[in-house]
Design a protein around this motif. Structure first.
Motif, PDB file in Angstrom:
ATOM      1  N   SER A  30      -5.178  -7.117   5.404  1.00 29.32           N
ATOM      2  CA  SER A  30      -6.332  -6.824   4.546  1.00 29.32           C
ATOM      3  C   SER A  30      -7.635  -6.942   5.336  1.00 29.32           C
ATOM      4  O   SER A  30      -8.584  -6.184   5.105  1.00 29.32           O
ATOM      5  CB  SER A  30      -6.354  -7.761   3.330  1.00 29.32           C
TER       6      SER A  30
ATOM      7  N   THR B 124      -5.620   0.885  -5.444  1.00 29.50           N
ATOM      8  CA  THR B 124      -5.482  -0.476  -5.959  1.00 29.50           C
ATOM      9  C   THR B 124      -4.413  -0.608  -7.041  1.00 29.50           C
ATOM     10  O   THR B 124      -4.044   0.367  -7.701  1.00 29.50           O
ATOM     11  CB  THR B 124      -6.810  -0.989  -6.559  1.00 29.50           C
TER      12      THR B 124
ATOM     13  N   MET C 193      -0.188   1.890  -9.242  1.00 26.54           N
ATOM     14  CA  MET C 193      -0.804   2.514  -8.078  1.00 26.54           C
ATOM     15  C   MET C 193      -0.394   3.981  -7.987  1.00 26.54           C
ATOM     16  O   MET C 193       0.764   4.333  -8.214  1.00 26.54           O
ATOM     17  CB  MET C 193      -0.407   1.778  -6.799  1.00 26.54           C
TER      18      MET C 193
ATOM     19  N   HIS D  21     -16.446  -4.764  -2.206  1.00 24.85           N
ATOM     20  CA  HIS D  21     -14.990  -4.886  -2.155  1.00 24.85           C
ATOM     21  C   HIS D  21     -14.542  -5.407  -0.796  1.00 24.85           C
ATOM     22  O   HIS D  21     -13.698  -6.309  -0.700  1.00 24.85           O
ATOM     23  CB  HIS D  21     -14.333  -3.520  -2.403  1.00 24.85           C
TER      24      HIS D  21
ATOM     25  N   SER E 140      -7.106  -4.996  -3.147  1.00 23.19           N
ATOM     26  CA  SER E 140      -5.942  -4.967  -4.029  1.00 23.19           C
ATOM     27  C   SER E 140      -4.915  -5.996  -3.591  1.00 23.19           C
ATOM     28  O   SER E 140      -4.113  -6.476  -4.408  1.00 23.19           O
ATOM     29  CB  SER E 140      -5.313  -3.574  -4.022  1.00 23.19           C
ATOM     30  N   ASN E 141      -4.945  -6.359  -2.311  1.00 20.70           N
ATOM     31  CA  ASN E 141      -4.005  -7.332  -1.771  1.00 20.70           C
ATOM     32  C   ASN E 141      -4.613  -8.716  -1.594  1.00 20.70           C
ATOM     33  O   ASN E 141      -3.939  -9.726  -1.784  1.00 20.70           O
ATOM     34  CB  ASN E 141      -3.456  -6.831  -0.436  1.00 20.70           C
TER      35      ASN E 141
ATOM     36  N   SER F 157     -10.264   2.760  -6.618  1.00 18.47           N
ATOM     37  CA  SER F 157      -9.184   2.676  -7.596  1.00 18.47           C
ATOM     38  C   SER F 157      -7.966   3.483  -7.187  1.00 18.47           C
ATOM     39  O   SER F 157      -6.846   3.194  -7.624  1.00 18.47           O
ATOM     40  CB  SER F 157      -9.694   3.164  -8.966  1.00 18.47           C
TER      41      SER F 157
ATOM     42  N   ASN G 226       0.849  -1.191   0.000  1.00 19.81           N
ATOM     43  CA  ASN G 226       0.000   0.000   0.000  1.00 19.81           C
ATOM     44  C   ASN G 226       0.888   1.245   0.000  1.00 19.81           C
ATOM     45  O   ASN G 226       0.936   1.988   0.985  1.00 19.81           O
ATOM     46  CB  ASN G 226      -0.930  -0.010   1.219  1.00 19.81           C
TER      47      ASN G 226
ATOM     48  N   GLY H  91     -10.482  -0.566  -1.074  1.00 19.96           N
ATOM     49  CA  GLY H  91      -9.633  -0.709  -2.249  1.00 19.96           C
ATOM     50  C   GLY H  91      -8.277  -1.292  -1.898  1.00 19.96           C
ATOM     51  O   GLY H  91      -7.774  -2.194  -2.571  1.00 19.96           O
TER      52      GLY H  91
END
Length: 393
Positions: free
Chosen positions: A214, A149, A171, A200, A257-258, A146, A9, A253
Motif C-alpha cells: 500500500s 476500492t 470491487m 487518500h 482500500s487495503n 472508487s 487488488n 484508491g
C-alpha cells in the motif's frame, strides 16, 4: 506497520487515451450481453454518456439509468436493483464519479445477495460472493478511487449519515481510465477531487494497516498529484495531466482500500452527512489539521512523505527534524494555490458550515469506521478541536 497484512487488488486496469473503446470487448469476455448502464444527468447532458453508448452500438443494452444524485442514497440503490431485475440485465457499467460508482457497488451487493433493501446488509463486512454480477467502472472524476476500492459510501437520509459498506466482492472486475472522461471537469472540481486523491494517499501511507504494498501505491499517487494537479487545473485540456490524475486516483484508491483511512475521512463523512459538504472539499479543508493531530504518532512517516510531496531536492535540503512539519506545510501550500486559482474553500466557514452543528458532526465522526485505523485515538475532544481549527477566522 503490522507484522501480518493482506493486500487485495483484483480489478483489471485498462488505462490510456481511447481506453473506453475497449468496453464492448471487456463486456464480452465477462459474458455480459444485456448490461445496465448507470450514470447521472450531467454526464448525459454534456455528452460523456453518449461516448460510452456509441461504443456499445452493437451491444443490446438492458437499461440506462441516469437519475443518480450527487450523494446517492439507499432508496436510489434499492430502486435501481429493482429495475436491474425487471429489465433482465446481466451486468453493470458505471460511468460517473464516486456517487455513481458507489451506487453500482450497492446494486451489486443487493443482486448478488438476493436482497431487496440495502439496510438488510448494513454492518456485514464478511459477505459471501453470492450470485456473480459482472461490473465495469468508468470514473469521470480523478479523486474518489472508487474504481479500485472495496468500500461503498451511501447516504442514509433518515439518519443523516453516510454509511460504509465494505466487501471485496463489490470491487469492479474492470476499471477503465480514459482522459476523455475527465476532460470536461471544471477547474474547481478538478482541484477538489485531486485533493481527495492526495488525502487518500497520505492517510493510506500513515494509517495503522499500512504495509509495503500500500505504501508503494500511495507514494506513486502522491508524486502524480504533486506533478500534475496544478497543471490540470490550469490547463484542463492537458491529456497527460488528466491521465496522470486518473492513474493517481486509482493508485490511491487501491492503497487505502487495503490500509484504510483515518480521522480526516471520519470527519469528512460526518460533514457530508450532517452539513452536506462535498467530500473533496471536506478533504481539502481537513487534511492539514488531521495531519497536525496525527503528527505525534506519525512524525517519521510524515518525514518520509516529504520526498513524495516536494521532491528529492527539497527533501535533502530540509533537516530531518523539520521534515514532518515541512510535509504539512507543502499540503497547506498546495491548498492555498488551489484556493487562489479556483476558490476551492480552505475553511469550514467558507464551506458554509454552521459551528452550532459541530457537536453533531463530532458524534457522527466518532461512529465512523475510519477512526479504527487512525494512528492516534480519536476522541470527541480531538474532533471538536480539529473542527474549530478548520473553521477559520
Amino acid at each position: 506497520m503490522t507484522s501480518y497484512f493482506e493486500f487485495a487488488n483484483p480489478t483489471k486496469l485498462c488505462s490510456g487515451k481511447g481506453a473506453v473503446d475497449n468496453l464492448a470487448y471487456e463486456l464480452e469476455i465477462l459474458g455480459v450481453k444485456h448490461p445496465m448502464i448507470l450514470s447521472d444527468r450531467v454526464l448525459e447532458k454534456i455528452g460523456t454518456l453518449s461516448i460510452v453508448l456509441d461504443v456499445l452500438d452493437e451491444v443490446r443494452t438492458g437499461r440506462v439509468f441516469t437519475d443518480i444524485p450527487r450523494d446517492s442514497s439507499i432508496e436510489v440503490v434499492n430502486r435501481i436493483a429493482g429495475e436491474y431485475r425487471q429489465f433482465g440485465c446481466d451486468g453493470l457499467v458505471a460511468l460517473g464519479g464516486g456517487s455513481v460508482l458507489d451506487t453500482a457497488k450497492g446494486v451489486r451487493l443487493l443482486i448478488s445477495q438476493e436482497a431487496d433493501d440495502l439496510l438488510e446488509l448494513m454492518g456485514c463486512e464478511c459477505l459471501p460472493r453470492g450470485r456473480y454480477v459482472p461490473f465495469l467502472a468508468i470514473p469521470t472524476t480523478a479523486g474518489t478511487g472508487s474504481e479500485a476500492t472495496a468500500v461503498a459510501v451511501i447516504k442514509n437520509p433518515a439518519l443523516h449519515v453516510k454509511m460504509e459498506y465494505i466487501s471485496q466482492h463489490i470491487m469492479p472486475d474492470t476499471a477503465i481510465l480514459d482522459p476523455r472522461m475527465t476532460m470536461t471537469l471544471p477547474p474547481r472540481i478538478t482541484a477538489s477531487t485531486g485533493m481527495d486523491t492526495l488525502c487518500h494517499a497520505i492517510e493510506a501511507y500513515s494509517c495503522m494497516q499500512k504495509n509495503p504494498v500500500s505504501d508503494a501505491y500511495a507514494a506513486a499517487a502522491i508524486r502524480l498529484v504533486r506533478d500534475n494537479l496544478v497543471k490540470a487545473v490550469r490547463f484542463g485540456s492537458s491529456v497527460s495531466a488528466r491521465m496522470s490524475l486518473a492513474n493517481a486516483s486509482y493508485l490511491a484508491g487501491a492503497a487505502f482500500s487495503n490500509s484504510m483511512v483515518g480521522v480526516v475521512h471520519a470527519i469528512g463523512h460526518a460533514l457530508g452527512g450532517v452539513c452536506q459538504v462535498p467530500h473533496g472539499d471536506a478533504m481539502n479543508i481537513l487534511l492539514p489539521a488531521g495531519m497536525i493531530f496525527n503528527k505525534k504518532a506519525c512524525r517519521e512517516t510524515y518525514s518520509e512523505l516529504l520526498l513524495y510531496l516536494a521532491g528529492p531536492e527539497v527533501y535533502q535540503s530540509v533537516p530531518k527534524a523539520d521534515r514532518a512539519n515541512r510535509s504539512i506545510h507543502e499540503v497547506i501550500r498546495l491548498r492555498k494555490k488551489l484556493h487562489d486559482m479556483t476558490g476551492l474553500p480552505s475553511t469550514l466557514k467558507e464551506a458554509g458550515v454552521d459551528p452550532a452543528k459541530f457537536p453533531e458532526v463530532a458524534k457522527a465522526a466518532l461512529n465512523d469506521g475510519s477512526t479504527i485505523a487512525n494512528p492516534r485515538e480519536v476522541t470527541c475532544g480531538a474532533v471538536m478541536k480539529i473542527l474549530e481549527m478548520c473553521y477559520g477566522e
